[in-house]
Write an enzyme that holds these catalytic residues in place. Structure first.
Site, mmCIF file in Angstrom:
data_model
loop_
_atom_site.group_PDB
_atom_site.id
_atom_site.type_symbol
_atom_site.label_atom_id
_atom_site.label_comp_id
_atom_site.label_asym_id
_atom_site.label_seq_id
_atom_site.Cartn_x
_atom_site.Cartn_y
_atom_site.Cartn_z
ATOM 1 N N ASP A 12 -26.408 -9.087 -20.953
ATOM 2 C CA ASP A 12 -25.754 -7.864 -20.475
ATOM 3 C C ASP A 12 -26.042 -6.717 -21.446
ATOM 4 O O ASP A 12 -25.655 -5.575 -21.212
ATOM 5 C CB ASP A 12 -24.249 -8.070 -20.245
ATOM 6 C CG ASP A 12 -23.497 -8.389 -21.522
ATOM 7 O OD1 ASP A 12 -24.149 -8.609 -22.569
ATOM 8 O OD2 ASP A 12 -22.248 -8.412 -21.480
ATOM 9 N N SER A 13 -26.801 -7.015 -22.512
ATOM 10 C CA SER A 13 -27.361 -5.955 -23.358
ATOM 11 C C SER A 13 -28.205 -5.012 -22.500
ATOM 12 O O SER A 13 -28.484 -3.876 -22.894
ATOM 13 C CB SER A 13 -28.212 -6.554 -24.489
ATOM 14 O OG SER A 13 -29.118 -7.518 -23.980
ATOM 15 N N ASP B 200 -26.351 -13.695 -18.207
ATOM 16 C CA ASP B 200 -25.154 -13.312 -18.960
ATOM 17 C C ASP B 200 -24.107 -12.803 -17.978
ATOM 18 O O ASP B 200 -24.377 -11.855 -17.232
ATOM 19 C CB ASP B 200 -25.551 -12.179 -19.919
ATOM 20 C CG ASP B 200 -24.774 -12.207 -21.209
ATOM 21 O OD1 ASP B 200 -23.890 -13.070 -21.369
ATOM 22 O OD2 ASP B 200 -25.071 -11.350 -22.075
ATOM 23 N N LYS C 273 -24.088 -17.533 -19.249
ATOM 24 C CA LYS C 273 -23.481 -17.412 -20.585
ATOM 25 C C LYS C 273 -22.186 -16.630 -20.439
ATOM 26 O O LYS C 273 -22.144 -15.646 -19.703
ATOM 27 C CB LYS C 273 -24.430 -16.701 -21.550
ATOM 28 C CG LYS C 273 -23.797 -16.450 -22.920
ATOM 29 C CD LYS C 273 -24.807 -15.994 -23.954
ATOM 30 C CE LYS C 273 -25.073 -14.512 -23.972
ATOM 31 N NZ LYS C 273 -23.878 -13.671 -24.227
ATOM 32 N N GLU D 217 -18.878 -14.962 -22.875
ATOM 33 C CA GLU D 217 -18.437 -14.634 -24.234
ATOM 34 C C GLU D 217 -17.007 -15.116 -24.463
ATOM 35 O O GLU D 217 -16.160 -15.009 -23.576
ATOM 36 C CB GLU D 217 -18.485 -13.116 -24.454
ATOM 37 C CG GLU D 217 -19.882 -12.556 -24.507
ATOM 38 C CD GLU D 217 -19.922 -11.079 -24.908
ATOM 39 O OE1 GLU D 217 -18.879 -10.515 -25.291
ATOM 40 O OE2 GLU D 217 -21.016 -10.499 -24.828
ATOM 41 N N GLU E 24 -23.179 -15.105 -33.051
ATOM 42 C CA GLU E 24 -23.691 -13.755 -33.327
ATOM 43 C C GLU E 24 -22.995 -13.135 -34.536
ATOM 44 O O GLU E 24 -21.747 -13.077 -34.597
ATOM 45 C CB GLU E 24 -23.505 -12.844 -32.088
ATOM 46 C CG GLU E 24 -24.002 -11.419 -32.345
ATOM 47 C CD GLU E 24 -24.213 -10.587 -31.096
ATOM 48 O OE1 GLU E 24 -24.111 -11.113 -29.970
ATOM 49 O OE2 GLU E 24 -24.504 -9.384 -31.265
HETATM 50 O O1 KIV Z 1 -26.514 -9.557 -24.094
HETATM 51 C C1 KIV Z 1 -27.267 -10.058 -24.955
HETATM 52 O O2 KIV Z 1 -28.436 -9.695 -25.103
HETATM 53 C C2 KIV Z 1 -26.703 -11.118 -25.794
HETATM 54 C C3 KIV Z 1 -27.509 -11.575 -26.974
HETATM 55 C C4 KIV Z 1 -27.365 -10.626 -28.085
HETATM 56 C C5 KIV Z 1 -27.140 -12.951 -27.390
HETATM 57 O O3 KIV Z 1 -25.622 -11.559 -25.547
#
Ligand code: KIV
Length: 304
Positions: free
Chosen positions: A59-60, A98, A128, A130, A197
């Site tokens: 989600d970056s 994510d 994924k 968080e 992280e």
């Molecule tokens: O969103 C993302 O790119 C991430 C990585 C930094 C692990 O969660």
């Protein structure tokens, strides 16, 4: 041509795909696991060709490709589009989607429904999420639905405000113990791997030795079972200030800017397009065309 089926069936690994069980075996063999983020089909393909074992559609993307100041605004619909593109490009690596902020926090049911969308509509191999604590029941619910879950603790950008900003976590003994407990709980809840992280290397090393699932570090030191970097950070495509843990492997942003400037110069100086970029037609057809175009110019005027 891709050997990946156009519509991968959930729970049916595509031919050539890294088996999920291979990750635990890599940990047992002390063979480092390579993960990188990607957000489109060429990114998925290049990550695959570059040898990544896992591709994270992070989600970056909210920051790297959508221009937001944080990861929070990323939506399910945006993440589905990006994940769909990446799964078209990445054949061998497992693709992890994510789950964006708001897609799993409200209830287990929401979390399962949205995780299913990533697998069914976008071809993701895993999701994924968080955090730990209340998120443990989300992990259990999603894994219970047959979808592999990667956990993520330490600096969790979706809750950066609560963590006091984008800064390293677990730097006191008490906070490090909480992190270790969270890591153990996520393993017990059924995660197949865990992102660590921005935490001290010693804490990540301890978690890595204790857990049977692989740890994937980003700013968590060399002892993790694998490493992940964000595409735009490692390739020099992101203008913002880079975190301490980023290593730049290329300056693609500069290369792209130089190429675009050269193109702009060529267009303005009429150096582009050249003969080789231009289509011709047989001389006799051109002569007929010119003759027809010159006939009855007043009719041509009428047609305008
Ligand atoms: O969103 C993302 O790119 C991430 C990585 C930094 C692990 O969660």
């Amino acid at each position: 041509m891709s050997i990946r089926p156009q519509k991968p069936a959930p729970a049916t690994p595509a031919p050539g795909k890294v088996p999920m069980t291979e990750l635990a075996e890599m940990k047992a063999r002390h063979q480092p696991i390579v993960m990188v983020t990607a957000y489109d089909a060429p990114g998925g393909r290049l990550a695959d060709q570059g040898g990544a074992d896992l591709v994270l559609v992070g989600d970056s993307a909210a920051m790297t490709v959508l221009g937001h100041d944080s990861t929070v605004p990323a939506t399910m619909e945006e993440m589905l589009v990006l994940t769909r593109a990446v799964t078209r490009g990445a054949v061998r690596p497992l693709v992890v989607a994510d789950m964006p902020f708001g897609s799993f926090q409200v209830s287990d049911e929401d979390a399962v429904r949205n995780a299913i969308r990533f697998v069914k509509e976008a071809g993701a191999d895993a999701v994924k999420i968080e955090g730990a604590g209340p998120m443990l029941s989300r992990v259990r619910a999603i894994v219970g639905a047959g979808i592999p879950v990667m956990g993520h603790v330490g600096l969790t950008p979706q809750s950066a405000t609560m963590l006091g900003g984008y800064k390293a976590q677990g730097r006191s003994a008490a906070k490090a113990i909480t992190l270790l407990h969270d890591a153990r709980a996520l393993e017990a809840a059924g995660c197949f791997a865990l992102v660590l992280e921005a935490i001290p290397a010693a804490v990540a090393g301890r978690a890595t030795r204790e857990l049977t699932i692989p740890t994937i570090g980003i700013g968590a030191g060399i002892d993790c079972d694998g490493q992940v970097l964000v595409w735009h950070d490692m390739l020099g495509l992101y203008d913002g200030r880079a975190a301490r843990f980023v290593k730049r492997y290329a300056e693609i942003g500069d290369t792209i800017r130089d190429a675009l400037a050269a193109y702009a110069d060529d267009v303005r100086d009429r150096r582009f397009p050249e003969e080789q970029h231009t289509y011709s037609m047989p001389d006799e057809e051109l002569a007929l065309f010119e003759a027809a175009a010159s006939e009855h110019p007043e009719h041509a005027e009428d047609r305008r």
